[in-house]
Scaffold this motif. Sequence first.
Motif, short mmCIF file in Angstrom:
data_model
loop_
_atom_site.label_atom_id
_atom_site.label_comp_id
_atom_site.label_asym_id
_atom_site.label_seq_id
_atom_site.Cartn_x
_atom_site.Cartn_y
_atom_site.Cartn_z
N SER A 238 0.85 -1.18 0.00
CA SER A 238 0.00 0.00 0.00
C SER A 238 0.89 1.23 0.00
O SER A 238 2.11 1.13 0.18
CB SER A 238 -0.91 -0.01 1.24
OG SER A 238 -1.70 1.16 1.29
N THR A 239 0.30 2.41 -0.20
CA THR A 239 1.06 3.66 -0.11
C THR A 239 1.16 4.08 1.34
O THR A 239 0.31 3.77 2.17
CB THR A 239 0.38 4.76 -0.93
OG1 THR A 239 -0.96 4.92 -0.46
CG2 THR A 239 0.36 4.40 -2.40
N ASN A 240 2.26 4.83 1.66
CA ASN A 240 2.46 5.24 3.04
C ASN A 240 2.17 6.72 3.22
O ASN A 240 1.83 7.42 2.27
CB ASN A 240 3.89 4.90 3.49
CG ASN A 240 4.94 5.67 2.69
OD1 ASN A 240 4.80 6.86 2.44
ND2 ASN A 240 6.01 4.99 2.29
N ASP A 241 2.33 7.18 4.46
CA ASP A 241 2.04 8.58 4.74
C ASP A 241 3.25 9.48 4.50
O ASP A 241 3.19 10.69 4.72
CB ASP A 241 1.54 8.74 6.18
CG ASP A 241 2.53 8.16 7.21
OD1 ASP A 241 3.69 7.88 6.83
OD2 ASP A 241 2.14 8.00 8.37
N GLY A 242 4.40 8.90 4.05
CA GLY A 242 5.57 9.69 3.70
C GLY A 242 6.07 10.60 4.79
O GLY A 242 6.43 11.75 4.55
N SER A 243 6.13 10.09 6.01
CA SER A 243 6.40 10.96 7.15
C SER A 243 7.87 11.07 7.52
O SER A 243 8.23 11.91 8.33
CB SER A 243 5.63 10.44 8.37
OG SER A 243 6.03 9.10 8.67
N ASN A 244 8.74 10.26 6.94
CA ASN A 244 10.13 10.24 7.41
C ASN A 244 11.10 10.24 6.24
O ASN A 244 11.15 9.28 5.47
CB ASN A 244 10.36 9.00 8.29
CG ASN A 244 11.78 8.93 8.79
OD1 ASN A 244 12.42 9.95 9.03
ND2 ASN A 244 12.28 7.71 8.94
#
Length: 652
Positions: A238-244
């Motif tokens: 799945s796609t992630n929240d791109g937080s890091n």
Amino acid sequence: MRFEQLKRQANVVLHKKLRKSGKVWLVVGTLFFTGGLAIENNMVAVKADTTVESETNASNNEGESASSSEQPNNQVEADPEADVSKENNEDSSNQDGDSTSIPSDTQTNEYFGGSNETIDDSGNVTADIQYQNQTYSVKGQVGTIAPAQNSAGDKIYVNINKQSSGKLPDDTRIELAGPAGFSYNTYDKYGNKMSNGRNGDSVLNVDQSMKDSNGDLYYHLVDEDTWVKQANGVDGGSTNDGSNDYMVYNVVPKDYPYNDANSVTNKILPAADNDGIISGQISVKSINYGRDFTYDYKGKAGETVSASMNGDSEKDFPYAPVVKIKLLSTTIGELPAGATIELAGPAGFVYSLYDKDMSLSDRGLNGGSAWGTDKKMTTESATYYRVSTDEWIKQVSGVIPSDENVDNPKTEYSIDPDIIEPVLADVTVTSNLADQVVTKQHGAIGSTIDVAVPVVKGYTADKQTIQATVNPDRTITPLESVEYTKDESTDDNSNSNGGNHHSNSNHGSHNNVKKINYDYLNQTIATYLDRGPVQLFAISNNKFNPVSERALKPGTSWVTDQMATITGKHYYRVSTNEWVEAKDAYVYEEVSKVLNIEKITPLINDEEKISSSRELGSDTAWKTDRIVYLGDYQNPTVAYRVSTDEFVIKNN
């Protein structure tokens, strides 16, 4: 598409055969499309006194290994009586899939993180990195190669990249396509391959995804410090929240060919004539000139040849790319129906898979198994067998084909260009007066060059040249500074006549002028093939000064009529006031004769390096067009040329 789904197609046929392997019989089950391509195979170890009818679980062979008389190097022969079932395999997590051992000699940490990092909005990065037990400080932009230096002043070059990871929704899973005989590579957070893989035909829980600077996607396994790369056969995610976001560094060689801007276009595709001579034409973008150049090439498969400019004079563009072409041929033929590949055990050993372009796949095949194959591919260096639509296994120790004969072989030709364009840049020299700029200096990436110290009227510099480093980012950095001393006034010791001032030859800075000695001779010289453009010099004020606008192309021949010597250095004249230092060229004479070789004789190149791949056979005859004098000016190595950059020493 998962491999089990293919079993349900009506046009799939399962073939089985018995093959003796050591003390056991192997039942090989091969799944074929009736149209030809084998997709899945299963092999299980069977005792010699066991009948074929007793084999009912040939497909349930997860973790089982088969004995083989041909084991891969450094592998222990599998015991067919040993219990190596899934339950007894070491597993560090509660994941569904088995771990698979990958040979440790393939594991190297090429990528790593940093400390004390800062990054601004423009992508400028500063950081400390650990490399070979030393701390290096690096400063540069994301996506570039930058120099890094330790406390001793040692310098390396570092590729600076950024990766992004983020949390995935709860209960996210990825599915590794089967059968269990497939093995998928695993990685750490920086993209280094780890020593344990994951078997196919399994479902894994993941909680993060990460994208590297190449755009490749990785999934993090729950409760493990392990990542699986999104590749052929990896489904779900799945796609992630791109937080890091975090930085990743890797060290590149000092002579790293930093020529991404040298884009290459095939103008005439490579093709072979009836004699097997491959020829073609490419267009190469020049960084230094901002335009395309056309190059022709010709040679036989397996050779690396020098390409020559078409439509332009190399003398007019001395800083244009130097192009070498490796000529490749690939022959693909069809194997008989039912052909298989047997992989020696144990099951924990992984055999790599490749695509048609010889790039490593992100998964492999476990040992102790057999697979259907429908095509064989042969290159100059290796043989491969196709085991899925675009996956091939290389024939190495432990890979045993049932049949090697092919039908309808077809040969394709391709090239692997090696493009090196010298750096052409201005050099800023630091001095006690002000920074001095020396224009149009050049050299190969990673090399150290001599830069002439600028002349400042009324001052004497403490040196005539300084050394500078040619960097991968196509800049040139001086390694030394210059100290200028003001000249003493000569006005009191000179006579005026018509406005011209004549300095007393025994006064001031002219006391130490060196005399240039000239010898008149007619001879031919050639520049070295792989050293890059050759610096020219002009005589001014009784010394040799570098010429910035022109240079001699590598591997070119010139007539010279004078030799000049100053402070022990020798120079050859190649035009009215353009000279080349003797160390940058060698003298030769044109001849036309045949050499009779009585014994196997080594070959050298123009820098006297012995070839590791070619030599002259015994009782052979070779034409030569030059006798050359290589190396030391006063004590040269005398040799005959038998090809563009191959020579046989006269005494041999």
